[in-house]
Design an enzyme around this catalytic site. Structure first.
Site, mmCIF file in Angstrom:
data_model
loop_
_atom_site.group_PDB
_atom_site.id
_atom_site.type_symbol
_atom_site.label_atom_id
_atom_site.label_comp_id
_atom_site.label_asym_id
_atom_site.label_seq_id
_atom_site.Cartn_x
_atom_site.Cartn_y
_atom_site.Cartn_z
ATOM 1 N N LYS A 107 0.835 -1.208 0.000
ATOM 2 C CA LYS A 107 0.000 0.000 0.000
ATOM 3 C C LYS A 107 0.870 1.259 0.000
ATOM 4 C CE LYS A 107 -1.977 -1.049 3.964
ATOM 5 N NZ LYS A 107 -1.230 -2.293 4.288
ATOM 6 N N ARG B 160 -9.976 0.838 8.236
ATOM 7 C CA ARG B 160 -9.546 -0.516 8.584
ATOM 8 C C ARG B 160 -10.603 -1.273 9.365
ATOM 9 N NH1 ARG B 160 -3.479 0.721 8.653
ATOM 10 N NH2 ARG B 160 -2.600 -1.336 8.748
ATOM 11 N N ARG C 213 12.276 -5.527 5.535
ATOM 12 C CA ARG C 213 12.066 -4.118 5.176
ATOM 13 C C ARG C 213 12.902 -3.171 6.043
ATOM 14 N NH1 ARG C 213 6.017 -1.823 5.536
ATOM 15 N NH2 ARG C 213 6.164 -2.555 7.670
ATOM 16 N N ARG D 209 11.194 -0.799 11.235
ATOM 17 C CA ARG D 209 10.021 -0.454 12.044
ATOM 18 C C ARG D 209 9.900 -1.357 13.256
ATOM 19 N NH1 ARG D 209 4.934 0.466 8.177
ATOM 20 N NH2 ARG D 209 3.924 -0.776 9.785
ATOM 21 N N ARG E 204 -0.578 -8.700 13.326
ATOM 22 C CA ARG E 204 -1.126 -7.734 12.351
ATOM 23 C C ARG E 204 -1.870 -8.451 11.220
ATOM 24 N NH1 ARG E 204 4.334 -5.062 11.067
ATOM 25 N NH2 ARG E 204 3.271 -3.922 9.419
HETATM 26 P P1 AP5 Z 1 4.926 -1.631 1.847
HETATM 27 O O1 AP5 Z 1 4.609 -0.786 0.665
HETATM 28 O O2 AP5 Z 1 5.621 -0.994 2.988
HETATM 29 O O3 AP5 Z 1 3.598 -2.380 2.334
HETATM 30 P P2 AP5 Z 1 2.381 -1.817 3.181
HETATM 31 O O4 AP5 Z 1 1.151 -2.516 2.692
HETATM 32 O O5 AP5 Z 1 2.364 -0.320 3.160
HETATM 33 O O6 AP5 Z 1 2.791 -2.388 4.586
HETATM 34 P P3 AP5 Z 1 2.727 -1.754 6.035
HETATM 35 O O7 AP5 Z 1 3.458 -2.690 6.950
HETATM 36 O O8 AP5 Z 1 3.146 -0.325 6.026
HETATM 37 O O9 AP5 Z 1 1.193 -1.878 6.328
HETATM 38 P P4 AP5 Z 1 0.535 -1.846 7.684
HETATM 39 O O10 AP5 Z 1 -0.878 -1.759 7.239
HETATM 40 O O11 AP5 Z 1 0.862 -2.916 8.637
HETATM 41 O O12 AP5 Z 1 1.180 -0.546 8.362
HETATM 42 P P5 AP5 Z 1 0.629 0.909 8.631
HETATM 43 O O13 AP5 Z 1 1.784 1.821 8.693
HETATM 44 O O14 AP5 Z 1 -0.519 1.257 7.764
HETATM 45 O O15 AP5 Z 1 5.760 -2.896 1.334
HETATM 46 C C1 AP5 Z 1 6.327 -3.830 2.239
HETATM 47 C C2 AP5 Z 1 7.702 -4.313 1.698
HETATM 48 O O16 AP5 Z 1 7.504 -5.039 0.483
HETATM 49 C C3 AP5 Z 1 8.661 -3.173 1.344
HETATM 50 O O17 AP5 Z 1 9.966 -3.552 1.678
HETATM 51 C C4 AP5 Z 1 8.504 -2.996 -0.176
HETATM 52 O O18 AP5 Z 1 9.703 -2.525 -0.772
HETATM 53 C C5 AP5 Z 1 8.194 -4.431 -0.607
HETATM 54 N N1 AP5 Z 1 7.274 -4.470 -1.749
HETATM 55 C C6 AP5 Z 1 6.142 -3.730 -1.920
HETATM 56 N N2 AP5 Z 1 5.524 -4.090 -3.083
HETATM 57 C C7 AP5 Z 1 6.273 -5.089 -3.618
HETATM 58 C C8 AP5 Z 1 6.148 -5.889 -4.827
HETATM 59 N N3 AP5 Z 1 5.103 -5.719 -5.672
HETATM 60 N N4 AP5 Z 1 7.099 -6.814 -5.050
HETATM 61 C C9 AP5 Z 1 8.141 -7.010 -4.173
HETATM 62 N N5 AP5 Z 1 8.322 -6.278 -3.035
HETATM 63 C C10 AP5 Z 1 7.389 -5.334 -2.765
HETATM 64 O O19 AP5 Z 1 0.018 0.725 10.120
HETATM 65 C C11 AP5 Z 1 0.863 0.436 11.212
HETATM 66 C C12 AP5 Z 1 0.033 0.340 12.474
HETATM 67 O O20 AP5 Z 1 -0.611 1.606 12.717
HETATM 68 C C13 AP5 Z 1 -1.110 -0.674 12.474
HETATM 69 O O21 AP5 Z 1 -0.670 -1.977 12.831
HETATM 70 C C14 AP5 Z 1 -2.042 -0.067 13.533
HETATM 71 O O22 AP5 Z 1 -1.556 -0.323 14.827
HETATM 72 C C15 AP5 Z 1 -1.905 1.422 13.276
HETATM 73 N N6 AP5 Z 1 -2.892 1.916 12.318
HETATM 74 C C16 AP5 Z 1 -2.654 2.467 11.097
HETATM 75 N N7 AP5 Z 1 -3.805 2.823 10.499
HETATM 76 C C17 AP5 Z 1 -4.795 2.498 11.367
HETATM 77 C C18 AP5 Z 1 -6.214 2.603 11.303
HETATM 78 N N8 AP5 Z 1 -6.845 3.110 10.236
HETATM 79 N N9 AP5 Z 1 -6.926 2.141 12.369
HETATM 80 C C19 AP5 Z 1 -6.330 1.627 13.462
HETATM 81 N N10 AP5 Z 1 -4.981 1.474 13.573
HETATM 82 C C20 AP5 Z 1 -4.220 1.924 12.529
#
Ligand code: AP5
Length: 215
Positions: A11, A86, A125, A159, A170
């Site tokens: 994402k 979410r 990552r 992270r 997660r």
């Molecule tokens: P990346 O692009 O970083 O993936 P991502 O889907 O963004 O993963 P996140 O871990 O950031 O998602 P998340 O939902 O857990 O975290 P968030 O910060 O939103 O890609 C991952 C890796 O793969 C990278 O190394 C990239 O280079 C590689 N990659 C990507 N695409 C690829 C491809 N096609 N091929 C090969 N490699 C690839 O949330 C963190 C925390 O915040 C949550 O756990 C929660 O506690 C809180 N939070 C955030 N939003 C909310 C909400 N709305 N409600 C409640 N809690 C929330």
């Protein structure tokens, strides 16, 4: 546009690539919450206890960071929402927030992918401390070892929620709490699905085609 997908589905990667190409604001609730934690704000202190355990922060906290960010920004902006909504409550709140601003959801893009692939992606990552550019030890290393391609910094970090145990939590939460919002958008004809195991640029191309359809 909303990007929905499990942790590691890409994402953030896609939102970063698309924001300049389509001229929209990338709004990542995860990033905004990490900023609050870094600033040691009261909201950040609350969020940290949930995030470090891999759990979702309370809905009202997630909604607050989205509303505050939109209130500070350009009222005419288009958004790429990464990580919000979410839960079903957040999806309903989003309709309210957008409605108040004369906006609506154009498309909800689900990036689907197997859990095993996600675990490998998240455990490898790392990111540049200075500019936030993301890397991966197998899939995307800096062109010059230990030097950020984008800003030249030599400082990187991992992270705190990318540990094996937290990743398991997660992923479980994604399936139980977030995946149920997919029918919310499917029933309104807004949901499209993209294969997140394709290459980064192929996924971007698919999303661009979807957005071209929205007009
Ligand atoms: P990346 O692009 O970083 O993936 P991502 O889907 O963004 O993963 P996140 O871990 O950031 O998602 P998340 O939902 O857990 O975290 P968030 O910060 O939103 O890609 C991952 C890796 O793969 C990278 O190394 C990239 O280079 C590689 N990659 C990507 N695409 C690829 C491809 N096609 N091929 C090969 N490699 C690839 O949330 C963190 C925390 O915040 C949550 O756990 C929660 O506690 C809180 N939070 C955030 N939003 C909310 C909400 N709305 N409600 C409640 N809690 C929330």
């Amino acid at each position: 546009m909303i990007l929905i997908g499990p942790p590691g589905s890409g994402k953030g990667t896609q939102a970063q690539r698309l924001e300049q190409r389509i001229g929209a604001v990338h709004l990542s609730t995860g990033e905004l919450l990490r900023d609050e934690i870094a600033a040691e704000s009261p909201l950040g202190k609350t969020a940290a206890t949930y995030m470090n355990a891999g759990r979702l922060v309370p809905d009202q906290v997630a909604v607050k960071v989205v509303v505050d960010h939109m209130d500070r920004g350009d009222p005419d902006a288009d958004y790429i929402l990464d990580g919000f909504p979410r839960t079903t409550i957040q999806a309903e709140e989003l309709d309210r927030i957008l409605g108040e601003r004369g906006l609506e959801v154009g498309k909800a893009v689900e990036i689907y992918i197997e859990d095993d692939v996600l675990k490998e992606r998240l455990t490898g990552r790392f990111a540049c401390v200075k500019c936030g550019e993301g890397y991966h030890k197998s899939f995307k290393r800096p062109e010059i070892e230990d030097v950020c391609d984008k800003c030249g910094s030599i400082e990187f970090d991992v992270r705190s929620d990318d540990t094996e145990e937290t990743i398991r939590t997660r992923l479980g939460i994604y399936h139980v709490e977030t995946a149920p919002i997919l029918p919310y958008y499917e029933n309104r004809g807004l949901l499209v699905k993209v294969d997140g195991e394709k290459s980064v640029s192929d996924v971007t191309k698919e999303i661009e085609l979807i957005l071209a359809d929205v007009g």
